[in-house]
Write an enzyme that holds these catalytic residues in place. Structure first.
Site, PDB file in Angstrom:
ATOM      1  CG  ASP A 114      -2.284   0.366   1.058  1.00 18.88           C
ATOM      2  OD1 ASP A 114      -2.513   1.464   0.538  1.00 18.88           O
ATOM      3  OD2 ASP A 114      -3.172  -0.426   1.411  1.00 18.88           O
ATOM      4  CG  ASP A 135      -5.020   5.269   1.100  1.00 19.31           C
ATOM      5  OD1 ASP A 135      -5.845   4.347   1.245  1.00 19.31           O
ATOM      6  OD2 ASP A 135      -5.051   6.323   1.771  1.00 19.31           O
ATOM      7  CD  GLU A 163      -9.132   3.709  -1.498  1.00 27.26           C
ATOM      8  OE1 GLU A 163     -10.055   3.351  -0.760  1.00 27.26           O
ATOM      9  OE2 GLU A 163      -8.279   4.536  -1.151  1.00 27.26           O
ATOM     10  CG  HIS A 207      -9.115  -2.078   4.229  1.00 32.43           C
ATOM     11  ND1 HIS A 207      -8.857  -2.018   2.869  1.00 32.43           N
ATOM     12  CD2 HIS A 207      -8.721  -0.881   4.728  1.00 32.43           C
ATOM     13  CE1 HIS A 207      -8.324  -0.841   2.583  1.00 32.43           C
ATOM     14  NE2 HIS A 207      -8.227  -0.137   3.692  1.00 32.43           N
ATOM     15  CG  ASP A 208     -11.676   1.182   3.328  1.00 35.70           C
ATOM     16  OD1 ASP A 208     -11.260   1.210   4.503  1.00 35.70           O
ATOM     17  OD2 ASP A 208     -10.991   1.536   2.348  1.00 35.70           O
TER      18      ASP A 208
END
Ligand code: GLC
Length: 536
Positions: A101, A203, A266, A327-328
């Site tokens: 990430d 990100d 993302e 994970h969100d």
């Protein structure tokens, strides 16, 4: 370099590990790098090709690692740089790839860059962050809002200016209009690329550049109570700015200094905006994450429309991708229900484009209810009670039936799902018809099917709860028929030219069955069919 090496991210299957929750190896209740190494045999058996790790860097953990205080280190909670080197060695020795990430939009407020930046208006790093004078009334410079609630501006009393934070106040945004800052992040990328990392998932990449004139965001007329407060305005001035594409093209040039690396972004945007992130002449992100299935209504026509819209929006030569969980967002098994989670797996692994799996979805993990005193997610803490909390999709991986599910020997940082004694890797592995066995079968099937890896997508039908499409290879095709409801359905197979043989059913019990004139699907069943006669 072999051509196949260049294409690994097109042909491979990605798997996201949330390191805090995958495997604890040192009995502190939090997963770590050594734990991931211990579990590599599982990932190899599952058949995935690339691991993406959510952040492992030093961090005060205000946003669980998405608030970084040192871009080129490893947080002691996760281990040491030696552990990381061992991980990348083991990953590569086993023929897998490793994606990290990259969080370039913001740092932690404890990052030395921010400490310097806030020390004085004259500091050399002042301009590495976004500082503005207060408005005339002393309040924030404009109406920009934090995604985690409240104004996106925090006042710094010492230097009497506000700094911008799209997320927590402990996550000040970096200023991507500053050339030195850009260089500094490029050097971070090179640091990890030299270590052999195979690419980055960047990100909130669509956030990096904000309006140069700091104009207010317009109000959102569709806002309703119960939605997250930052939806009150439309983020027209804070995200998806035209200049972002130069920033990404520069990042891509850094990636291209190295052989066969990948840049993933993302991006939560509608397709027509999303696809611009492939960049002019495809010189942007290799894979702008396609999150459409995360919020898709689970109806055949809606899903067919999503696929059609995405396929139509893709620029020539751009490679598609699909995501079912991260994970969100709430777990897929809870969004569509456990029975349909199997159909969703077949959808994900038979669509055209690189699939990304989220850890635990392959064992059907569902959203875990989190009691108020167990909440860890800052989003839920700041904006409580409207279902925004992300802890429920981040609970520990369920490996076995021992007291802490084989994840740890002590109480984990988030509660385990109460079904882990049944629904765990050991049990599901022993059950030849489990969702885990289905994932393995689908992954194996995809790997052996050039049609699924690189064939075309041809819609056939979306009727009622039935979704049918073909993946057309050079030599042969397969047809996928998915029943998106709990009621059985019979299809006149002549109509859709389905006659052939069932190669895989989501129930894993019909392989080899011949179809003539009628295809009967049970409730919640999906099948892959091959061997159709070409009557065209
Ligand atoms: C991304 C991450 C999310 C994080 C946010 C701020 O959306 O996926 O977990 O909270 O960025 O860094």
């Amino acid at each position: 370099m072999k051509q196949s090496d260049q294409s690994w991210w097109r042909h491979g299957i990605f798997y996201q590990v949330y390191p805090r929750s995958f495997q604890d190896s040192n009995a502190d209740g939090v997963g770590d790098i050594a734990g991931i190494i211990d579990r590599l045999p599982y990932l190899l058996e599952l058949g995935i090709d690339a691991l993406w790790l959510s952040p492992i860097f030093p961090s005060p953990m205000a946003d669980f690692g998405y608030d970084i205080s040192d871009y080129t280190g490893v947080d002691p909670l996760f281990g040491t740089m030696a552990d990381f080197d061992a991980l990348i060695g083991a990953v590569h020795a086993n023929g897998l790839k490793l994606i990290l990430d990259l969080v370039p939009n913001h740092t932690s407020d404890r990052h030395p860059w921010f400490i310097a930046s806030r020390s004085s208006r004259d500091d050399a790093k002042r301009d590495w962050y976004i500082w503005r004078e207060p408005a005339a009334d002393g309040g924030p410079p404009n109406n920009w809002m934090s995604e985690f609630g409240g104004s996106a501006w925090a006042y710094d009393a010492a230097t009497r200016q506000y700094y911008y934070h799209a997320f927590l106040a402990q996550q000040p945004d970096l200023n991507w209009r500053n050339p030195q800052l850009r260089q500094a992040i490029h050097d971070v990328m090179r640091f990890w690329l030299r270590k052999g990392v195979d690419g980055f998932r960047v990100d909130v990449i669509w956030h990096l550049i904000k309006d140069e004139q700091f104009r207010d965001n317009p109000p959102n007329p569709d806002f309703r109570e119960g939605q997250p407060p930052h939806w009150k305005v439309r983020p027209l001035r804070t995200t998806d700015q035209p200049e972002i594409h130069d920033v990404i093209a520069e990042m891509r040039r850094v990636i291209d200094e190295f052989d066969a690396r990948v840049l993933i972004g993302e991006i939560y945007l509608p397709f027509e905006r999303l696809v611009t992130y492939y960049g002019k002449d495809l010189a942007g992100a290799h894979l702008p994450f396609n999150f459409a299935l995360l919020s898709a209504p689970w109806h055949a026509r809606a899903i067919e429309q999503i696929i059609a819209d995405y396929e139509a929006a893709l620029p020539a030569g751009a490679w598609p991708n699909w995501v079912l969980g991260n994970h969100d967002r709430p777990r897929v098994a809870s969004r569509v229900g456990p029975a349909q989670a199997r159909v969703a797996a077949m959808l994900l692994l038979t669509l055209r484009g690189t699939p990304t799996l989220y850890y635990g979805d392959e064992i059907g993990m569902h959203q875990v209810a989190i009691a108020p005193d167990q909440v860890r997610d800052p989003f839920e803490k700041n904006v409580p009670g409207i279902g925004m909390g992300r802890d429920g999709c981040r609970t520990p991986m369920q490996w076995n039936a021992t007291p802490y599910a084989g994840f740890s020997t002590v109480a984990p940082w988030l509660p385990l799902s109460d079904d882990f004694a049944q629904d765990n890797v050991v049990n599901l592995d022993a059950d030849q018809r489990s969702i885990l066995s289905l994932y393995k079968a689908l992954i194996d099937f995809r790997k052996k099917s050039p049609q699924l890896v690189s064939g075309g997508y041809v819609p056939i039908a979306a009727q009622g709860d039935l979704l049918i499409y073909r993946r057309q290879g050079d030599a042969a095709a397969v047809v996928i028929a998915l029943n998106l409801a709990a009621e059985p359905v019979s299809i006149a197979s002549d109509t859709f030219r389905l006659d052939g043989e069932i190669l895989l059913s989501s129930f894993l019990d019909r392989q080899g069955e011949k179809i003539q004139h009628v295809l009967d699907l049970r409730g919640n069943e999906g099948v892959i069919i091959g061997g159709q006669r070409d009557k065209s």
